[in-house]
Motif scaffolding. Structure first.
Motif, PDB file in Angstrom:
ATOM      1  N   ARG A  20       0.806  -1.223   0.000  1.00 38.70           N
ATOM      2  CA  ARG A  20       0.000   0.000   0.000  1.00 38.70           C
ATOM      3  C   ARG A  20       0.835   1.267   0.000  1.00 38.70           C
ATOM      4  N   ARG A  21       1.752   1.407   0.930  1.00 41.93           N
ATOM      5  CA  ARG A  21       2.543   2.627   0.989  1.00 41.93           C
ATOM      6  C   ARG A  21       4.002   2.240   1.182  1.00 41.93           C
ATOM      7  N   ILE A  22       4.739   2.086   0.105  1.00 40.58           N
ATOM      8  CA  ILE A  22       6.109   1.584   0.233  1.00 40.58           C
ATOM      9  C   ILE A  22       7.128   2.702   0.283  1.00 40.58           C
ATOM     10  N   GLY A  23       6.734   3.914   0.044  1.00 42.08           N
ATOM     11  CA  GLY A  23       7.717   4.989   0.088  1.00 42.08           C
ATOM     12  C   GLY A  23       7.165   6.247  -0.509  1.00 42.08           C
ATOM     13  N   ARG A  24       7.861   7.356  -0.282  1.00 40.77           N
ATOM     14  CA  ARG A  24       7.435   8.638  -0.800  1.00 40.77           C
ATOM     15  C   ARG A  24       8.338   9.061  -1.948  1.00 40.77           C
ATOM     16  N   ALA A  25       7.889   9.994  -2.733  1.00 41.14           N
ATOM     17  CA  ALA A  25       8.723  10.525  -3.805  1.00 41.14           C
ATOM     18  C   ALA A  25       9.891  11.283  -3.205  1.00 41.14           C
ATOM     19  N   TRP A  26      10.931  11.540  -4.017  1.00 46.15           N
ATOM     20  CA  TRP A  26      12.123  12.195  -3.517  1.00 46.15           C
ATOM     21  C   TRP A  26      11.834  13.620  -3.069  1.00 46.15           C
ATOM     22  N   GLY A  27      10.883  14.295  -3.683  1.00 54.09           N
ATOM     23  CA  GLY A  27      10.598  15.679  -3.334  1.00 54.09           C
ATOM     24  C   GLY A  27       9.122  15.887  -3.207  1.00 54.09           C
ATOM     25  N   ALA A  28       8.730  17.106  -2.917  1.00 56.48           N
ATOM     26  CA  ALA A  28       7.318  17.426  -2.804  1.00 56.48           C
ATOM     27  C   ALA A  28       6.667  17.297  -4.164  1.00 56.48           C
ATOM     28  N   ARG A 140      14.369   4.389  -9.480  1.00 57.22           N
ATOM     29  CA  ARG A 140      14.145   3.076  -8.875  1.00 57.22           C
ATOM     30  C   ARG A 140      12.710   2.656  -9.174  1.00 57.22           C
ATOM     31  N   ASP A 141      12.546   1.808 -10.171  1.00 55.55           N
ATOM     32  CA  ASP A 141      11.223   1.339 -10.571  1.00 55.55           C
ATOM     33  C   ASP A 141      10.641   0.432  -9.495  1.00 55.55           C
ATOM     34  N   ARG A 142       9.357   0.554  -9.281  1.00 60.67           N
ATOM     35  CA  ARG A 142       8.698  -0.227  -8.231  1.00 60.67           C
ATOM     36  C   ARG A 142       8.843  -1.733  -8.439  1.00 60.67           C
ATOM     37  N   ASN A 143       8.902  -2.172  -9.686  1.00 61.28           N
ATOM     38  CA  ASN A 143       8.951  -3.601  -9.991  1.00 61.28           C
ATOM     39  C   ASN A 143      10.317  -4.071 -10.495  1.00 61.28           C
ATOM     40  N   THR A 308       2.544  11.032  -1.338  1.00 56.86           N
ATOM     41  CA  THR A 308       2.841  11.357  -2.726  1.00 56.86           C
ATOM     42  C   THR A 308       3.364  10.131  -3.460  1.00 56.86           C
ATOM     43  N   VAL A 309       2.869   9.914  -4.663  1.00 57.32           N
ATOM     44  CA  VAL A 309       3.287   8.754  -5.446  1.00 57.32           C
ATOM     45  C   VAL A 309       4.779   8.849  -5.764  1.00 57.32           C
ATOM     46  N   ALA A 310       5.473   7.725  -5.656  1.00 55.26           N
ATOM     47  CA  ALA A 310       6.918   7.687  -5.905  1.00 55.26           C
ATOM     48  C   ALA A 310       7.215   7.795  -7.394  1.00 55.26           C
ATOM     49  N   ALA A 311       8.403   8.287  -7.708  1.00 58.08           N
ATOM     50  CA  ALA A 311       8.788   8.470  -9.106  1.00 58.08           C
ATOM     51  C   ALA A 311       8.724   7.169  -9.892  1.00 58.08           C
ATOM     52  N   GLY A 312       9.090   6.050  -9.256  1.00 57.37           N
ATOM     53  CA  GLY A 312       9.134   4.780  -9.968  1.00 57.37           C
ATOM     54  C   GLY A 312       7.863   3.970  -9.907  1.00 57.37           C
ATOM     55  N   ASN A 313       6.799   4.520  -9.343  1.00 56.72           N
ATOM     56  CA  ASN A 313       5.502   3.837  -9.311  1.00 56.72           C
ATOM     57  C   ASN A 313       4.710   4.301 -10.523  1.00 56.72           C
ATOM     58  N   GLY A 314       4.969   3.675 -11.658  1.00 50.02           N
ATOM     59  CA  GLY A 314       4.477   4.201 -12.926  1.00 50.02           C
ATOM     60  C   GLY A 314       5.398   5.327 -13.369  1.00 50.02           C
ATOM     61  N   ASP A 317       7.594  10.701 -12.386  1.00 46.76           N
ATOM     62  CA  ASP A 317       8.788  11.533 -12.525  1.00 46.76           C
ATOM     63  C   ASP A 317       8.556  12.989 -12.144  1.00 46.76           C
ATOM     64  N   TRP A 318       7.337  13.491 -12.365  1.00 47.87           N
ATOM     65  CA  TRP A 318       7.061  14.909 -12.127  1.00 47.87           C
ATOM     66  C   TRP A 318       6.970  15.259 -10.653  1.00 47.87           C
ATOM     67  N   ASN A 319       7.038  14.286  -9.780  1.00 47.37           N
ATOM     68  CA  ASN A 319       7.012  14.553  -8.349  1.00 47.37           C
ATOM     69  C   ASN A 319       8.394  14.820  -7.772  1.00 47.37           C
TER      70      ASN A 319
END
Length: 332
Positions: A20-28, A140-143, A308-314, A317-319
């Motif tokens: 469900r919640r494995i991590g946050r994006a690098w920035g806001a 770092r892609d989620r999969n 916030t959705v992580a960069a590698g979860n789909g 990148d814009w996060n």
């Protein structure tokens, strides 16, 4: 929230278990900027960690009035004449001749891990030619494992009509075009989605994730869509809450976020958030209309939610802020 990965057509069975919640994006979270006035200089991403402007000159040439971002020594001819072994097994996410939305990053994935010591050499063989300022960054892609994915993202969203050429080593070349802009902003607090499309704006009632099953916050990019997707709550840790096919499914994250038709939206859209994390649209033609007009690369930004959705979860990148994005290049 849904399961599985939708294809561009047909239906899909669940293929992944979603944490469900494995991590946050690098920035806001950052809304994909559409102020494109600063993206008018022709640029070639040439292994500098950024782009170098040009007007038909050789890569590395610096015409008057242009800027080279993060300049670095150019590789010797012997280093570039033979493709690196590490580029074998590379895949590019965009098809030859495809038309994409303004938010689509160029994503190169590998069937093996690229060691940190080789990533700069890999980037030197990745080239993007387009009227945009941009940079490669390792994601770092989620999969996947760290070192199996590197993305190119412009500083601001692509300008509609932009023609882009991608080259990865000697074996992969892609040409694609950026289509008309469509940016949807989902406000989970007001239960509405504002769709800005090619200069027009409309507001659509939605229902989002219920408390404790909140829809991801931040900016997501449509990866694909499917007229029908099988969704099974057991694969995302929600017991026997649901199992069945849902129509007009627009795919937003690899962890299973979709924007799709949901009969519950007939009652709750515009009033209350009741889903398991997806964004639901009514069955009165609202869902179909959005499905018909959206293409891969269109932007969906969720505001007023939590993690916030992580960069590698789909394509999240814009996060990542522009400074952090550029720092993710091995040549920065």
């Amino acid at each position: 929230m849904t399961t599985g990965t939708a294809g561009s057509t047909g239906s899909t069975r669940p293929t992944e278990v979603r944490g469900r919640r494995i991590g946050r994006a690098w920035g806001a979270a950052a809304v994909c900027a559409l102020a494109l006035a600063g993206c008018s200089a022709r640029a070639v991403a040439d292994g500098s960690g950024g782009t170098s402007a040009g007007t038909g000159a050789a890569v590395g040439a610096k015409p008057a009035g242009t800027t080279t971002l993060n300049p670095s020594p150019k590789p010797t001819p012997s280093a570039t004449s033979t493709p690196l072994k590490s580029l074998r097994g590379a895949r590019v996410n965009i098809a030859e001749g495809q038309t994409v939305g303004v938010g689509m990053p160029i994503s190169v994935t590998f069937d093996h891990v690229i060691p940190a010591a080789e990533r700069a050499d890999v980037e030197r063989q990745l080239k993007v030619t387009a009227e945009a300022e941009g940079s490669w960054s390792w994601v770092r892609d989620r999969n996947l494992l760290d070192g199996q994915r590197v993305d190119f993202r412009p500083r601001a969203c692509w300008k509609p009509g932009t023609a882009v050429t991608v080259r990865a080593g000697a074996g992969i070349t892609r040409h694609f075009t950026v289509g008309r802009s469509l940016v949807a902003t989902v406000d989970v607090r007001t239960h509405t989605m504002t769709v800005e499309k090619a200069g027009s704006t409309r507001r659509v009632p939605i229902t989002a994730g219920a408390p404790g099953m909140d829809t991801w916050n931040g900016t997501m990019v449509v990866s694909d869509k499917s007229a029908k997707v099988f969704m099974d709550s057991r694969t995302v840790g929600y017991g026997d809450s649901y199992a069945g096919y849902y129509s007009y499914a627009v795919h937003l994250t690899t962890s299973g976020t979709y924007l799709h038709q949901n009969p519950k939206a007939n009652t709750y859209a515009g009033h209350q958030n009741v889903t398991h994390g997806c964004v639901g649209l009514a069955t009165d033609g609202t869902a179909k209309r959005f499905y018909d007009e959206v293409i891969p690369g269109n932007v969906v930004t969720v505001v007023g939610s939590k993690d916030t959705v992580a960069a590698g979860n789909g394509y999240g990148d814009w996060n990542v802020s522009w400074e952090q994005w550029r720092a993710g290049s091995a040549l920065s």
